[in-house]
Design a protein around this motif. Structure first.
Motif, short mmCIF file in Angstrom:
data_model
loop_
_atom_site.label_atom_id
_atom_site.label_comp_id
_atom_site.label_asym_id
_atom_site.label_seq_id
_atom_site.Cartn_x
_atom_site.Cartn_y
_atom_site.Cartn_z
N PHE A 265 0.80 -1.22 0.00
CA PHE A 265 0.00 0.00 0.00
C PHE A 265 0.84 1.28 0.00
N THR A 266 2.05 1.22 0.52
CA THR A 266 2.83 2.44 0.73
C THR A 266 3.94 2.66 -0.28
N THR A 267 4.09 1.81 -1.28
CA THR A 267 5.25 1.85 -2.16
C THR A 267 4.92 2.37 -3.55
N GLY A 268 5.82 3.21 -4.07
CA GLY A 268 5.81 3.53 -5.49
C GLY A 268 5.06 4.77 -5.90
N TRP A 269 3.81 4.92 -5.47
CA TRP A 269 2.94 5.93 -6.04
C TRP A 269 2.91 7.22 -5.23
N ILE A 270 2.76 8.34 -5.94
CA ILE A 270 2.58 9.65 -5.32
C ILE A 270 1.11 10.03 -5.43
N GLY A 271 0.52 10.37 -4.30
CA GLY A 271 -0.91 10.68 -4.26
C GLY A 271 -1.63 9.73 -3.32
N ASN A 272 -2.81 10.11 -2.93
CA ASN A 272 -3.59 9.31 -1.99
C ASN A 272 -4.44 8.28 -2.73
N TYR A 273 -4.48 7.09 -2.20
CA TYR A 273 -5.32 6.05 -2.78
C TYR A 273 -5.57 4.97 -1.74
N GLN A 274 -6.46 4.06 -2.05
CA GLN A 274 -6.74 2.92 -1.20
C GLN A 274 -6.51 1.64 -2.00
N ILE A 275 -6.54 0.52 -1.31
CA ILE A 275 -6.50 -0.76 -2.01
C ILE A 275 -7.73 -1.56 -1.60
N ARG A 276 -8.10 -2.49 -2.47
CA ARG A 276 -9.29 -3.29 -2.25
C ARG A 276 -9.01 -4.70 -2.73
N SER A 277 -9.67 -5.68 -2.18
CA SER A 277 -9.40 -7.06 -2.58
C SER A 277 -10.68 -7.90 -2.73
N ASN A 278 -11.84 -7.28 -2.60
CA ASN A 278 -13.08 -8.04 -2.79
C ASN A 278 -14.18 -7.13 -3.35
N ASP A 279 -15.15 -7.79 -3.97
CA ASP A 279 -16.33 -7.10 -4.53
C ASP A 279 -15.94 -6.03 -5.55
N PRO A 280 -15.28 -6.39 -6.66
CA PRO A 280 -15.01 -7.76 -7.11
C PRO A 280 -13.70 -8.33 -6.54
N VAL A 281 -13.49 -9.61 -6.81
CA VAL A 281 -12.26 -10.30 -6.43
C VAL A 281 -11.42 -10.50 -7.68
N ILE A 282 -10.11 -10.24 -7.57
CA ILE A 282 -9.19 -10.58 -8.66
C ILE A 282 -8.20 -11.59 -8.12
N ASP A 283 -7.81 -12.54 -8.95
CA ASP A 283 -7.02 -13.68 -8.48
C ASP A 283 -5.57 -13.32 -8.13
N THR A 284 -5.18 -12.05 -8.31
CA THR A 284 -3.84 -11.64 -7.90
C THR A 284 -3.85 -10.84 -6.60
N GLY A 285 -4.98 -10.77 -5.91
CA GLY A 285 -5.02 -10.11 -4.60
C GLY A 285 -5.61 -8.73 -4.64
N SER A 286 -4.92 -7.78 -4.00
CA SER A 286 -5.45 -6.42 -3.89
C SER A 286 -5.23 -5.62 -5.17
N TYR A 287 -6.02 -4.54 -5.32
CA TYR A 287 -5.93 -3.70 -6.51
C TYR A 287 -6.19 -2.25 -6.13
N PHE A 288 -5.91 -1.35 -7.07
CA PHE A 288 -6.08 0.08 -6.85
C PHE A 288 -7.56 0.43 -6.73
N PHE A 289 -7.89 1.13 -5.65
CA PHE A 289 -9.26 1.57 -5.39
C PHE A 289 -9.22 3.07 -5.07
N PRO A 290 -9.82 3.91 -5.91
CA PRO A 290 -9.72 5.36 -5.70
C PRO A 290 -10.35 5.85 -4.40
N GLY A 291 -11.50 5.27 -4.01
CA GLY A 291 -12.21 5.77 -2.84
C GLY A 291 -13.22 6.85 -3.21
N ALA A 292 -13.52 7.71 -2.25
CA ALA A 292 -14.54 8.75 -2.47
C ALA A 292 -14.03 9.85 -3.38
N GLY A 293 -14.96 10.54 -4.04
CA GLY A 293 -14.59 11.66 -4.90
C GLY A 293 -14.88 11.39 -6.36
#
Length: 221
Positions: free
Chosen positions: A38-66
């Motif tokens: 969650f804390t590596t690589g990217w500049i800017g605020n974001y969240q991660i998500r891993s369900n609803d939907p599910v992807i077989d590689t685990g967590s993914y980029f989730f923008p959140g509110a806005g």
């Protein structure tokens, strides 16, 4: 004479071009393109998500509110990269899985911007989730499958920096911005060097002989 030389020379030329070896691509230049850290690589605020939907590689980029969200990271070409770019040239492949939530039409994009030494944009390339689908996403995603996209091209010779940008735009209402992205990747590969085709000397020799024969005929006439 020319009719017998040209087919042979052109055949050898085609053989020489076909025999050029493929060059392996670099490792992925996007840091944490899988969003497993969650804390590596990217500049800017974001969240991660891993369900609803599910992807077989685990967590993914989730923008959140806005309504709009963007994160980015830069890669400065190394001396080795630049030597290859100026010598043989470099090709690139940009790829990712781009998807969303249920029947929301929120869309995500992954872009690469090619910047010169002054930081000015030369050109860019973009993947967008709605290019293939516009809402009604599956609840289970397979990486590299239905929602996978890629684009390839040539790195401009004036490039000094690559800027990778992920953006998401809310289209379908609701609280969250649901343009999801996972497995973002950017690789480069040297263009194969173009050797002197094996048939080119033969073709050249034949043309010289032909020119000599024509000159001899003129003198005899």
């Amino acid at each position: 004479m020319l009719k017998s030389i040209l087919p042979c020379g052109l055949a050898m030329l085609a053989f020489g071009m076909a025999a050029m070896p493929a060059v392996a691509a670099t490792e992925n230049l996007i840091v944490n393109g899988t969003f497993d850290d969650f804390t590596t690589g990217w500049i800017g605020n974001y969240q991660i998500r891993s369900n609803d939907p599910v992807i077989d590689t685990g967590s993914y980029f989730f923008p959140g509110a806005g309504a709009f969200h963007m994160i980015y990271q830069n890669y400065t070409l190394t001396d080795t990269d630049l030597a290859s770019l100026w010598d043989t040239g470099l090709s690139y492949t940009l790829s990712a899985d781009l998807f969303g939530w249920h029947n929301q039409q929120d869309r995500g994009t992954l872009s690469v911007f090619f910047l010169d030494g002054e930081g000015d944009r030369i050109t860019s390339s973009t993947l967008m989730s709605s290019t293939l689908y516009d809402g009604w996403w599956d609840t289970e995603i397979t990486a590299g499958g239905k929602y996978y996209q890629s684009v390839s091209g040539l790195v401009p010779t004036d490039t000094m920096t690559l800027q990778f940008v992920i953006s998401s735009t809310r289209i379908g209402g609701g609280t969250n911005n649901d343009g999801y992205i996972d497995n973002a990747s950017f690789t480069m590969a040297e263009l194969p060097a173009v050797p002197l085709p094996a048939g080119l000397p033969l073709l050249g020799s034949g043309l010289v002989v032909l020119a000599g024969l024509r000159g001899l005929r003129r003198r005899r006439s």
